[in-house]
Design a protein around this motif. Structure first.
Motif, PDB file in Angstrom:
ATOM      1  N   CYS A  61       0.835  -1.199   0.000  1.00  0.00           N
ATOM      2  CA  CYS A  61       0.000   0.000   0.000  1.00  0.00           C
ATOM      3  C   CYS A  61       0.871   1.251   0.000  1.00  0.00           C
ATOM      4  CB  CYS A  61      -0.924  -0.004   1.211  1.00  0.00           C
ATOM      5  SG  CYS A  61      -0.058  -0.161   2.765  1.00  0.00           S
ATOM      6  N   LEU A  62       0.267   2.362  -0.370  1.00  0.00           N
ATOM      7  CA  LEU A  62       0.983   3.631  -0.416  1.00  0.00           C
ATOM      8  C   LEU A  62       0.848   4.448   0.872  1.00  0.00           C
ATOM      9  CD1 LEU A  62       0.180   4.695  -4.077  1.00  0.00           C
ATOM     10  CD2 LEU A  62       2.345   3.832  -3.174  1.00  0.00           C
ATOM     11  N   PHE A  63      -0.091   4.055   1.725  1.00  0.00           N
ATOM     12  CA  PHE A  63      -0.213   4.733   3.015  1.00  0.00           C
ATOM     13  C   PHE A  63      -0.750   3.756   4.052  1.00  0.00           C
ATOM     14  CE2 PHE A  63      -4.423   5.257   1.289  1.00  0.00           C
ATOM     15  CZ  PHE A  63      -5.258   5.146   2.387  1.00  0.00           C
ATOM     16  N   ILE A  64      -0.504   4.080   5.304  1.00  0.00           N
ATOM     17  CA  ILE A  64      -0.987   3.289   6.434  1.00  0.00           C
ATOM     18  C   ILE A  64      -1.838   4.201   7.296  1.00  0.00           C
ATOM     19  CG2 ILE A  64      -0.350   2.006   8.500  1.00  0.00           C
ATOM     20  CD1 ILE A  64       2.399   1.550   7.188  1.00  0.00           C
ATOM     21  N   SER A  65      -3.021   3.741   7.637  1.00  0.00           N
ATOM     22  CA  SER A  65      -3.879   4.432   8.581  1.00  0.00           C
ATOM     23  C   SER A  65      -3.697   3.767   9.938  1.00  0.00           C
ATOM     24  CB  SER A  65      -5.344   4.347   8.126  1.00  0.00           C
ATOM     25  OG  SER A  65      -6.177   4.974   9.063  1.00  0.00           O
ATOM     26  N   MET A  66      -3.029   4.455  10.830  1.00  0.00           N
ATOM     27  CA  MET A  66      -2.742   3.886  12.148  1.00  0.00           C
ATOM     28  C   MET A  66      -4.028   3.780  12.968  1.00  0.00           C
ATOM     29  SD  MET A  66       0.465   3.192  12.284  1.00  0.00           S
ATOM     30  CE  MET A  66       0.840   3.089  14.037  1.00  0.00           C
ATOM     31  N   PRO A  67      -4.134   2.729  13.778  1.00  0.00           N
ATOM     32  CA  PRO A  67      -5.358   2.564  14.570  1.00  0.00           C
ATOM     33  C   PRO A  67      -5.501   3.578  15.705  1.00  0.00           C
ATOM     34  CG  PRO A  67      -3.794   0.822  15.074  1.00  0.00           C
ATOM     35  CD  PRO A  67      -3.215   1.617  13.953  1.00  0.00           C
ATOM     36  N   ARG A  68      -4.403   4.227  16.091  1.00  0.00           N
ATOM     37  CA  ARG A  68      -4.454   5.202  17.188  1.00  0.00           C
ATOM     38  C   ARG A  68      -3.960   6.546  16.660  1.00  0.00           C
ATOM     39  NH1 ARG A  68      -4.915   3.871  22.311  1.00  0.00           N
ATOM     40  NH2 ARG A  68      -4.153   1.770  21.924  1.00  0.00           N
ATOM     41  N   ILE A  97       4.548  11.879   7.285  1.00  0.00           N
ATOM     42  CA  ILE A  97       3.685  11.452   8.382  1.00  0.00           C
ATOM     43  C   ILE A  97       2.689  12.568   8.664  1.00  0.00           C
ATOM     44  CG2 ILE A  97       3.544  10.746  10.793  1.00  0.00           C
ATOM     45  CD1 ILE A  97       6.467   9.795  10.538  1.00  0.00           C
ATOM     46  N   ASP A  98       1.411  12.237   8.597  1.00  0.00           N
ATOM     47  CA  ASP A  98       0.355  13.171   8.978  1.00  0.00           C
ATOM     48  C   ASP A  98       0.002  12.836  10.430  1.00  0.00           C
ATOM     49  OD1 ASP A  98      -2.013  14.539   9.482  1.00  0.00           O
ATOM     50  OD2 ASP A  98      -2.771  14.249   7.448  1.00  0.00           O
ATOM     51  N   TYR A  99       0.630  13.541  11.351  1.00  0.00           N
ATOM     52  CA  TYR A  99       0.490  13.233  12.770  1.00  0.00           C
ATOM     53  C   TYR A  99      -0.947  13.400  13.254  1.00  0.00           C
ATOM     54  CZ  TYR A  99       5.540  12.938  13.167  1.00  0.00           C
ATOM     55  OH  TYR A  99       6.849  12.562  13.018  1.00  0.00           O
ATOM     56  N   ALA A 100      -1.629  14.444  12.810  1.00  0.00           N
ATOM     57  CA  ALA A 100      -2.994  14.710  13.275  1.00  0.00           C
ATOM     58  C   ALA A 100      -3.965  13.613  12.842  1.00  0.00           C
ATOM     59  CB  ALA A 100      -3.467  16.067  12.766  1.00  0.00           C
ATOM     60  N   ALA A 101      -3.820  13.121  11.614  1.00  0.00           N
ATOM     61  CA  ALA A 101      -4.744  12.108  11.086  1.00  0.00           C
ATOM     62  C   ALA A 101      -4.274  10.682  11.340  1.00  0.00           C
ATOM     63  CB  ALA A 101      -4.940  12.319   9.587  1.00  0.00           C
ATOM     64  N   GLY A 102      -3.024  10.506  11.754  1.00  0.00           N
ATOM     65  CA  GLY A 102      -2.505   9.169  12.001  1.00  0.00           C
ATOM     66  C   GLY A 102      -2.178   8.406  10.723  1.00  0.00           C
ATOM     67  N   LEU A 103      -1.649   9.100   9.717  1.00  0.00           N
ATOM     68  CA  LEU A 103      -1.352   8.472   8.425  1.00  0.00           C
ATOM     69  C   LEU A 103       0.143   8.500   8.131  1.00  0.00           C
ATOM     70  CD1 LEU A 103      -4.188  10.098   6.288  1.00  0.00           C
ATOM     71  CD2 LEU A 103      -4.150   7.782   7.234  1.00  0.00           C
ATOM     72  N   HIS A 105       2.750   7.880   4.887  1.00  0.00           N
ATOM     73  CA  HIS A 105       2.722   7.846   3.428  1.00  0.00           C
ATOM     74  C   HIS A 105       4.051   7.348   2.865  1.00  0.00           C
ATOM     75  CE1 HIS A 105      -1.046  10.175   3.098  1.00  0.00           C
ATOM     76  NE2 HIS A 105      -0.622  10.732   4.215  1.00  0.00           N
ATOM     77  N   PHE A 106       3.955   6.532   1.805  1.00  0.00           N
ATOM     78  CA  PHE A 106       5.117   6.051   1.067  1.00  0.00           C
ATOM     79  C   PHE A 106       5.027   6.560  -0.368  1.00  0.00           C
ATOM     80  CE2 PHE A 106       4.138   2.837   4.279  1.00  0.00           C
ATOM     81  CZ  PHE A 106       5.361   2.660   4.898  1.00  0.00           C
ATOM     82  N   ASP A 107       6.174   6.665  -1.059  1.00  0.00           N
ATOM     83  CA  ASP A 107       6.190   7.014  -2.477  1.00  0.00           C
ATOM     84  C   ASP A 107       6.078   5.773  -3.356  1.00  0.00           C
ATOM     85  OD1 ASP A 107       6.318   9.717  -2.129  1.00  0.00           O
ATOM     86  OD2 ASP A 107       8.500   9.837  -2.302  1.00  0.00           O
ATOM     87  N   PHE A 108       6.196   4.613  -2.756  1.00  0.00           N
ATOM     88  CA  PHE A 108       6.111   3.339  -3.473  1.00  0.00           C
ATOM     89  C   PHE A 108       5.522   2.293  -2.526  1.00  0.00           C
ATOM     90  CE2 PHE A 108      10.124   3.635  -1.312  1.00  0.00           C
ATOM     91  CZ  PHE A 108      10.269   2.401  -0.706  1.00  0.00           C
ATOM     92  N   ARG A 109       5.126   1.172  -3.052  1.00  0.00           N
ATOM     93  CA  ARG A 109       4.587   0.094  -2.230  1.00  0.00           C
ATOM     94  C   ARG A 109       5.761  -0.703  -1.656  1.00  0.00           C
ATOM     95  NH1 ARG A 109      -0.896  -0.205  -3.606  1.00  0.00           N
ATOM     96  NH2 ARG A 109      -1.340   0.885  -5.551  1.00  0.00           N
ATOM     97  N   PRO A 110       5.989  -0.617  -0.357  1.00  0.00           N
ATOM     98  CA  PRO A 110       7.198  -1.203   0.227  1.00  0.00           C
ATOM     99  C   PRO A 110       7.209  -2.734   0.297  1.00  0.00           C
ATOM    100  CG  PRO A 110       5.887  -0.151   1.920  1.00  0.00           C
ATOM    101  CD  PRO A 110       5.234   0.152   0.617  1.00  0.00           C
ATOM    102  N   GLY A 111       6.058  -3.365   0.220  1.00  0.00           N
ATOM    103  CA  GLY A 111       6.029  -4.820   0.361  1.00  0.00           C
ATOM    104  C   GLY A 111       4.945  -5.451  -0.480  1.00  0.00           C
ATOM    105  N   THR A 112       4.596  -6.672  -0.126  1.00  0.00           N
ATOM    106  CA  THR A 112       3.561  -7.419  -0.832  1.00  0.00           C
ATOM    107  C   THR A 112       2.371  -7.621   0.097  1.00  0.00           C
ATOM    108  OG1 THR A 112       4.295  -9.614  -0.114  1.00  0.00           O
ATOM    109  CG2 THR A 112       5.375  -8.674  -2.062  1.00  0.00           C
ATOM    110  N   ARG A 113       1.285  -8.117  -0.452  1.00  0.00           N
ATOM    111  CA  ARG A 113       0.098  -8.345   0.379  1.00  0.00           C
ATOM    112  C   ARG A 113       0.311  -9.481   1.372  1.00  0.00           C
ATOM    113  NH1 ARG A 113      -3.275 -12.498  -1.931  1.00  0.00           N
ATOM    114  NH2 ARG A 113      -2.410 -13.110  -3.928  1.00  0.00           N
TER     115      ARG A 113
END
Length: 135
Positions: A61-68, A97-103, A105-113
């Motif tokens: 994925c290109l971004f991670i939505s942190m649970p907290r 890193i969007d600290y307020a929203a907990g996101l 971001h990557f410029d590329f997909r770092p891994g696989t599913r």
């Protein structure tokens, strides 16, 4: 913000009753239930936690939505492959890193599913502890 027993009592009870403690257990129970409902509805954890280890499946994925959120600090981001039991530190691959929203971001997909992220992070809203849970 209704984040302590004192603040809850100030909003729920008349001034003459705020020093009493016989309603504290009921107020704490209700506050913890409401807190749990908010977290469930938002699908996010709201109370503060330091150095929490978060495992997020699917690293393609290109971004991670942190649970907290909000985030205070990202200590490390690792890419974990359970198939061959390897872990690769990829903290430097996080572009923004969007600290307020907990996101994150990557410029590329770092891994696989089939891989997952293991993230050590600090974040959430600071609240006084009352009862078993934060409110």
């Amino acid at each position: 913000m209704l984040s302590s027993l004192t603040q809850l009592k100030a909003n729920l009870l008349p001034a003459a009753m705020r020093a009493r403690t016989d309603f504290d257990a009921s107020i704490i129970t209700i506050a913890n239930a409401v807190h749990g409902l908010f977290e469930g509805w938002c699908n996010r954890k709201l109370s503060y936690s330091a150095n929490e280890i978060v495992s997020i499946p699917g690293a393609d994925c290109l971004f991670i939505s942190m649970p907290r959120f909000p985030l205070v600090e990202i200590v490390s981001v690792s890419l974990v492959s359970d198939a061959d039991n390897t872990t690769e530190l990829i903290t430097d691959d996080v572009q923004r890193i969007d600290y307020a929203a907990g996101l994150l971001h990557f410029d590329f997909r770092p891994g696989t599913r089939r891989q997952r992220f293991a993230i050590v992070a600090t974040g959430g809203y600071y609240t006084d502890k009352i009862g078993r849970a934060h409110v």
